[in-house]
Design a protein around this motif. Structure first.
Motif, PDB file in Angstrom:
ATOM      1  N   GLU A  32      -1.238   4.060  -3.277  1.00 21.99           N
ATOM      2  CA  GLU A  32      -0.858   2.992  -2.344  1.00 21.99           C
ATOM      3  C   GLU A  32      -1.289   1.633  -2.883  1.00 21.99           C
ATOM      4  O   GLU A  32      -0.573   0.645  -2.728  1.00 21.99           O
ATOM      5  CB  GLU A  32      -1.456   3.268  -0.952  1.00 21.99           C
ATOM      6  N   ASN A  33      -2.450   1.588  -3.523  1.00 22.40           N
ATOM      7  CA  ASN A  33      -2.877   0.327  -4.139  1.00 22.40           C
ATOM      8  C   ASN A  33      -1.904  -0.103  -5.232  1.00 22.40           C
ATOM      9  O   ASN A  33      -1.546  -1.275  -5.335  1.00 22.40           O
ATOM     10  CB  ASN A  33      -4.282   0.461  -4.734  1.00 22.40           C
ATOM     11  N   ALA A  34      -1.471   0.854  -6.044  1.00 25.39           N
ATOM     12  CA  ALA A  34      -0.542   0.539  -7.132  1.00 25.39           C
ATOM     13  C   ALA A  34       0.786   0.035  -6.561  1.00 25.39           C
ATOM     14  O   ALA A  34       1.373  -0.924  -7.069  1.00 25.39           O
ATOM     15  CB  ALA A  34      -0.323   1.776  -7.998  1.00 25.39           C
ATOM     16  N   ALA A  57      -3.062   5.198 -13.294  1.00 23.80           N
ATOM     17  CA  ALA A  57      -2.784   4.001 -14.084  1.00 23.80           C
ATOM     18  C   ALA A  57      -1.486   3.379 -13.604  1.00 23.80           C
ATOM     19  O   ALA A  57      -0.513   4.087 -13.379  1.00 23.80           O
ATOM     20  CB  ALA A  57      -2.668   4.375 -15.562  1.00 23.80           C
ATOM     21  N   ASP A  58      -1.491   2.050 -13.411  1.00 27.36           N
ATOM     22  CA  ASP A  58      -0.259   1.399 -12.982  1.00 27.36           C
ATOM     23  C   ASP A  58      -0.004   0.150 -13.807  1.00 27.36           C
ATOM     24  O   ASP A  58      -0.888  -0.355 -14.497  1.00 27.36           O
ATOM     25  CB  ASP A  58      -0.312   1.072 -11.489  1.00 27.36           C
ATOM     26  N   ASP A  59       1.240  -0.319 -13.745  1.00 23.40           N
ATOM     27  CA  ASP A  59       1.598  -1.541 -14.457  1.00 23.40           C
ATOM     28  C   ASP A  59       1.845  -2.674 -13.456  1.00 23.40           C
ATOM     29  O   ASP A  59       2.713  -3.504 -13.637  1.00 23.40           O
ATOM     30  CB  ASP A  59       2.838  -1.299 -15.319  1.00 23.40           C
ATOM     31  N   ALA A  76     -13.398  -5.563   1.728  1.00 25.90           N
ATOM     32  CA  ALA A  76     -12.934  -6.680   0.907  1.00 25.90           C
ATOM     33  C   ALA A  76     -11.493  -6.382   0.524  1.00 25.90           C
ATOM     34  O   ALA A  76     -11.206  -5.342  -0.055  1.00 25.90           O
ATOM     35  CB  ALA A  76     -13.800  -6.819  -0.339  1.00 25.90           C
ATOM     36  N   THR A  77     -10.593  -7.249   0.915  1.00 29.60           N
ATOM     37  CA  THR A  77      -9.169  -7.008   0.677  1.00 29.60           C
ATOM     38  C   THR A  77      -8.442  -8.314   0.404  1.00 29.60           C
ATOM     39  O   THR A  77      -8.891  -9.375   0.842  1.00 29.60           O
ATOM     40  CB  THR A  77      -8.524  -6.311   1.897  1.00 29.60           C
ATOM     41  N   SER A  78      -7.340  -8.218  -0.335  1.00 31.63           N
ATOM     42  CA  SER A  78      -6.500  -9.399  -0.548  1.00 31.63           C
ATOM     43  C   SER A  78      -5.274  -9.345   0.354  1.00 31.63           C
ATOM     44  O   SER A  78      -4.365 -10.130   0.215  1.00 31.63           O
ATOM     45  CB  SER A  78      -6.059  -9.425  -2.016  1.00 31.63           C
ATOM     46  N   LYS A  79      -5.262  -8.380   1.286  1.00 32.08           N
ATOM     47  CA  LYS A  79      -4.005  -8.109   1.993  1.00 32.08           C
ATOM     48  C   LYS A  79      -3.989  -8.572   3.448  1.00 32.08           C
ATOM     49  O   LYS A  79      -2.985  -8.457   4.132  1.00 32.08           O
ATOM     50  CB  LYS A  79      -3.712  -6.606   1.929  1.00 32.08           C
ATOM     51  N   LEU A  80      -5.100  -9.075   3.911  1.00 31.43           N
ATOM     52  CA  LEU A  80      -5.234  -9.355   5.340  1.00 31.43           C
ATOM     53  C   LEU A  80      -6.185 -10.526   5.493  1.00 31.43           C
ATOM     54  O   LEU A  80      -7.143 -10.647   4.738  1.00 31.43           O
ATOM     55  CB  LEU A  80      -5.868  -8.114   5.976  1.00 31.43           C
ATOM     56  N   GLY A  93      -2.158  -0.910   2.066  1.00 33.76           N
ATOM     57  CA  GLY A  93      -3.586  -1.067   2.311  1.00 33.76           C
ATOM     58  C   GLY A  93      -3.810  -2.261   3.226  1.00 33.76           C
ATOM     59  O   GLY A  93      -2.919  -3.073   3.429  1.00 33.76           O
ATOM     60  N   PHE A  94      -4.977  -2.352   3.808  1.00 27.82           N
ATOM     61  CA  PHE A  94      -5.356  -3.520   4.601  1.00 27.82           C
ATOM     62  C   PHE A  94      -6.808  -3.437   5.052  1.00 27.82           C
ATOM     63  O   PHE A  94      -7.415  -4.411   5.442  1.00 27.82           O
ATOM     64  CB  PHE A  94      -4.439  -3.714   5.821  1.00 27.82           C
ATOM     65  N   ARG A  95      -7.394  -2.228   4.955  1.00 25.42           N
ATOM     66  CA  ARG A  95      -8.752  -2.061   5.479  1.00 25.42           C
ATOM     67  C   ARG A  95      -9.825  -2.433   4.469  1.00 25.42           C
ATOM     68  O   ARG A  95     -10.990  -2.578   4.832  1.00 25.42           O
ATOM     69  CB  ARG A  95      -8.966  -0.610   5.906  1.00 25.42           C
ATOM     70  N   GLY A  96      -9.446  -2.565   3.217  1.00 24.07           N
ATOM     71  CA  GLY A  96     -10.409  -2.948   2.191  1.00 24.07           C
ATOM     72  C   GLY A  96     -11.545  -1.964   2.020  1.00 24.07           C
ATOM     73  O   GLY A  96     -12.654  -2.335   1.656  1.00 24.07           O
ATOM     74  N   GLU A  97     -11.286  -0.687   2.265  1.00 24.36           N
ATOM     75  CA  GLU A  97     -12.380   0.266   2.104  1.00 24.36           C
ATOM     76  C   GLU A  97     -12.133   1.372   1.105  1.00 24.36           C
ATOM     77  O   GLU A  97     -13.056   2.124   0.806  1.00 24.36           O
ATOM     78  CB  GLU A  97     -12.839   0.940   3.398  1.00 24.36           C
ATOM     79  N   ALA A  98     -10.931   1.467   0.571  1.00 28.35           N
ATOM     80  CA  ALA A  98     -10.649   2.636  -0.263  1.00 28.35           C
ATOM     81  C   ALA A  98     -11.520   2.645  -1.517  1.00 28.35           C
ATOM     82  O   ALA A  98     -12.217   3.634  -1.791  1.00 28.35           O
ATOM     83  CB  ALA A  98      -9.176   2.674  -0.643  1.00 28.35           C
ATOM     84  N   LEU A  99     -11.476   1.574  -2.272  1.00 30.14           N
ATOM     85  CA  LEU A  99     -12.233   1.587  -3.525  1.00 30.14           C
ATOM     86  C   LEU A  99     -13.730   1.746  -3.248  1.00 30.14           C
ATOM     87  O   LEU A  99     -14.426   2.477  -3.957  1.00 30.14           O
ATOM     88  CB  LEU A  99     -11.952   0.318  -4.334  1.00 30.14           C
ATOM     89  N   ALA A 100     -14.226   1.070  -2.217  1.00 31.15           N
ATOM     90  CA  ALA A 100     -15.640   1.210  -1.875  1.00 31.15           C
ATOM     91  C   ALA A 100     -15.965   2.661  -1.520  1.00 31.15           C
ATOM     92  O   ALA A 100     -16.994   3.210  -1.934  1.00 31.15           O
ATOM     93  CB  ALA A 100     -15.980   0.291  -0.710  1.00 31.15           C
TER      94      ALA A 100
HETATM   95  P1  ADP Z   1      -7.063  -2.418   0.472  1.00 28.36           P
HETATM   96  O1  ADP Z   1      -6.003  -1.742  -0.317  1.00 28.36           O
HETATM   97  O2  ADP Z   1      -7.117  -1.930   1.857  1.00 28.36           O
HETATM   98  O3  ADP Z   1      -7.000  -3.884   0.373  1.00 28.36           O
HETATM   99  P2  ADP Z   1      -8.850  -1.263  -1.482  1.00 28.36           P
HETATM  100  O4  ADP Z   1     -10.291  -0.959  -1.443  1.00 28.36           O
HETATM  101  O5  ADP Z   1      -7.930  -0.152  -1.721  1.00 28.36           O
HETATM  102  O6  ADP Z   1      -8.490  -1.989  -0.133  1.00 28.36           O
HETATM  103  O7  ADP Z   1      -8.609  -2.351  -2.592  1.00 28.36           O
HETATM  104  C1  ADP Z   1      -9.314  -3.587  -2.504  1.00 28.36           C
HETATM  105  C2  ADP Z   1      -8.545  -4.678  -3.195  1.00 28.36           C
HETATM  106  O8  ADP Z   1      -8.503  -4.433  -4.609  1.00 28.36           O
HETATM  107  C3  ADP Z   1      -7.106  -4.780  -2.789  1.00 28.36           C
HETATM  108  O9  ADP Z   1      -6.942  -5.589  -1.645  1.00 28.36           O
HETATM  109  C4  ADP Z   1      -6.444  -5.377  -4.018  1.00 28.36           C
HETATM  110  O10 ADP Z   1      -6.546  -6.773  -4.016  1.00 28.36           O
HETATM  111  C5  ADP Z   1      -7.287  -4.861  -5.148  1.00 28.36           C
HETATM  112  N1  ADP Z   1      -6.661  -3.701  -5.808  1.00 28.36           N
HETATM  113  C6  ADP Z   1      -7.011  -2.404  -5.654  1.00 28.36           C
HETATM  114  N2  ADP Z   1      -6.258  -1.604  -6.431  1.00 28.36           N
HETATM  115  C7  ADP Z   1      -5.393  -2.401  -7.083  1.00 28.36           C
HETATM  116  C8  ADP Z   1      -4.346  -2.170  -8.048  1.00 28.36           C
HETATM  117  N3  ADP Z   1      -4.021  -0.930  -8.465  1.00 28.36           N
HETATM  118  N4  ADP Z   1      -3.672  -3.245  -8.522  1.00 28.36           N
HETATM  119  C9  ADP Z   1      -3.977  -4.484  -8.097  1.00 28.36           C
HETATM  120  N5  ADP Z   1      -4.946  -4.757  -7.201  1.00 28.36           N
HETATM  121  C10 ADP Z   1      -5.646  -3.745  -6.708  1.00 28.36           C
END
Ligand code: ADP
Ligand code: MG
Length: 569
Positions: A32-34, A57-59, A76-80, A93-100
């Motif tokens: 979903e991030n990709a 891996a994504d482009d 922490a998110t760039s989407k909201l 995405g929007f919750r900013g918690e997946a990577l964490a």
């Molecule tokens: P969310 O997707 O809810 O914003 P994530 O924890 O999944 O939260 O990701 C945090 C932020 O990292 C995203 O808002 C995005 O800006 C950046 N990010 C994560 N994965 C990618 C990716 N594959 N390509 C570009 N930016 C990414």
């Protein structure tokens, strides 16, 4: 123990548990991030079904190296930005918690580069401890590798299923996303072998073929969204002759996100009402697109469910779209006539004959005075005669119809009984001669779960000591059916569905007893009885199939006849 605030480590493990339940949840978040980063190609590499390594891996657009530490921080998110945005989410995405969350329960590394930066950067996180960011040569895009998932939460690790199961979940997940995003190329490498690959050429059917097999992909019927509706429903559904034992192959994507929605599933099943064998399920892939303000995606951390502001509208639109598609595309099968010579050389040339009127069949309810109203699903038919005491020959405005008398009668009884039950006008006939019916062990066991449903379709039984019962009442519509036979039929083996929808058990029971009660092949019908059967079939809502999904009729068009007789090229 006194109340105390949990340590950061425990708190983040708890929070992570809501988002990352199993390897496929990691894959889902990373894909979903990709997709949010507008990737055109997404490669998933698995070792050991994801427990050893998941690498995506994504482009896509990449993450600015200065922002890498933020990307792995919780919330922490760039989407909201504002709470307002939360009610019209356009990204996955929007919750900013997946990577964490992933970083909290694994050894994770992110390597990413944006197009405008000359080099990329990498960052490691191990059990929530982020390392130092380092410069790193990398192509534009992002690679997230997740090693040793749940290494620090053994309880979670122990709950995982066998590797084959976890791998299948991942493949099902990526396959679904590949179909939903045909313009993105997906690859899954599992222990070095290509397990899934789509080209990303934008052809939905091509993606379907990569996920299912080619034959299935070809035979699925396309559902085209209607332009007027504010809710757009599009995708692919199976024709009635392709079906599955469970509803697992019904997939819904709402605004680009895979969701589970019982109401949508039920709507699609209703659309197949009468077309599918009872107890079988369609295969389908439907996209529901609507104004993001009309849905709440913030229902659960794993984002697998959404709430609709007006669920009834969505459900009705989906049902109508699928039903309309099925009825438009699944006419009575055209007879595949053999070549003229093969036809002429057939040994048993069937003879048409109208049965003499004195050979009345007792079990066929014939009510010529009160003609039922045609439903319009089949044209009005004129009885011509009976072939092999099994098939009716009828003429319609568009050619010849061959009708299977047993299947047709099954359909008629099924709809009558179902309708009577639905409108609470079901009439039962009390039985006076209460001969006990001896049940087998298996039947007696079935009875405990089915007795209530049997009573709802008018088949009332009462215990009579040991494993025997007495039949108190039968549906009046099936008055000719032998009560003992009705009970044995109802209690036959059921293919268990984990959670039958409301009314499903009753529908299956109805289909069974109606099959048993219907006139059989080999029974001679007078011309008047044939007409009676046709009139009642015309009144059915789904006259073209029996409740078990087999066709009731074959149509041979006037054109096909003309071709066969060489009247037209
Ligand atoms: P969310 O997707 O809810 O914003 P994530 O924890 O999944 O939260 O990701 C945090 C932020 O990292 C995203 O808002 C995005 O800006 C950046 N990010 C994560 N994965 C990618 C990716 N594959 N390509 C570009 N930016 C990414
Ligand atoms: Mg995300």
């Amino acid at each position: 123990m006194p109340i105390h605030v949990l340590s950061r480590e425990v708190a983040s493990a708890i929070a992570a548990g809501e988002v990352i339940e199993r390897p496929s949840s990691v894959v889902r978040e990373l894909i979903e991030n990709a997709l949010d980063a507008r990737a055109r190609r997404i490669e998933v590499r698995l070792v050991g079904a994801g427990q050893t390594l998941i690498e995506v891996a994504d482009d896509g657009a990449g993450i600015a190296s200065a922002e890498l530490p933020l990307a792995v921080a919780r919330y922490a998110t760039s989407k909201l930005e504002s709470t307002q945005d939360l009610f019209a989410v356009r990204t996955l995405g929007f919750r900013g918690e997946a990577l964490a969350s992933i970083g909290a329960v694994s050894r994770m590394e992110i390597v990413s580069r944006r197009a405008e930066e000359s080099s990329g950067a990498s960052l490691r996180v191990e059990g929530s401890e982020a390392g130092r960011r380092t410069r790193r040569g990398a192509p534009v895009g992002t690679v997230v590798s997740v090693r040793d998932l749940f290494f620090n939460t053994p309880a979670r690790r122990n709950f995982l299923k066998a590797e084959t199961t976890e791998r299948r979940r991942i493949l099902e997940l990526v396959g679904r996303y590949a179909i939903a995003y045909p313009a993105v190329g997906f690859v899954v490498l599992s222990d070095g072998r290509t397990a899934l690959e789509t080209t990303g050429r934008g052809d939905g059917r091509e993606a379907l073929a990569a996920v299912f097999d080619l034959a299935t992909a070809r035979s699925l019927i396309e559902v085209v969204a209607s332009a007027e509706s504010p809710v757009s429903v599009s995708g692919f559904v199976s024709p009635p002759d392709i079906h599955r034992a469970s509803r697992r192959d019904l997939t819904f994507f709402v605004n680009g996100r895979w969701v589970l929605d019982a109401a949508l599933s039920a709507a699609v099943l209703r659309a197949y009402h009468g077309l599918l064998m009872v107890g079988r399920f369609p295969l389908g892939f439907l996209r529901v697109d609507l104004d993001p303000a009309e849905i709440d995606v913030n229902v659960h951390p794993s984002k697998a469910e959404v709430r609709f502001r007006r669920p009834d509208v969505v459900v009705a639109t989906a049902q109508r779209a699928v039903r309309g598609t099925l009825l438009a595309q699944a006419p009575a099968p055209e007879a595949d006539l053999p070549g003229v010579w093969a036809w002429a050389s057939l040994e048993r040339v069937p003879t048409l004959h109208a049965a003499p009127s004195w050979e009345r069949s007792p079990s066929l309810p014939l009510d010529a005075d009160r003609l039922p109203r045609p439903s319009g699903e089949v044209p009005l038919l004129r009885a011509v005669g009976q072939v092999g005491t099994t098939y009716l020959v009828a003429e319609g405005p568009d050619g010849l119809y061959l009708i299977d008398q047993h299947a047709a009668h099954e359909r008629i009884l099924f709809e009558k009984l179902s309708d009577a039950r639905a409108s609470a006008t079901l009439q039962t006939q009390a039985l006076l001669d209460l001969e006990p019916v001896q049940l087998s062990r298996a039947e007696a066991a079935q009875l405990t779960t089915l007795a209530a449903a049997m009573a709802r379709i008018g088949l009332e039984v009462e215990p009579f000591g040991g494993d025997s019962v007495r039949v108190r009442a039968m549906p009046a519509l099936l008055a000719d059916l032998d009560p003992a036979q009705a009970v044995h039929t109802a209690l036959g083996d059921f293919e268990e569905d984990e959670a039958p929808l409301e009314g499903e058990v009753e529908a299956r029971l109805t289909a069974r007893v109606c099959k048993r009660a219907a006139i059989r092949a080999g029974q001679i019908l007078s011309l008047a009885e044939q007409e009676g059967l046709l009139r009642q079939l015309e009144a059915c809502r789904s006259p073209r199939t029996c409740p078990h999904g087999r066709p009731t009729m074959i149509h041979i068009s006037v054109q096909a006849l003309e071709r066969q007789f060489g009247r037209r090229g």
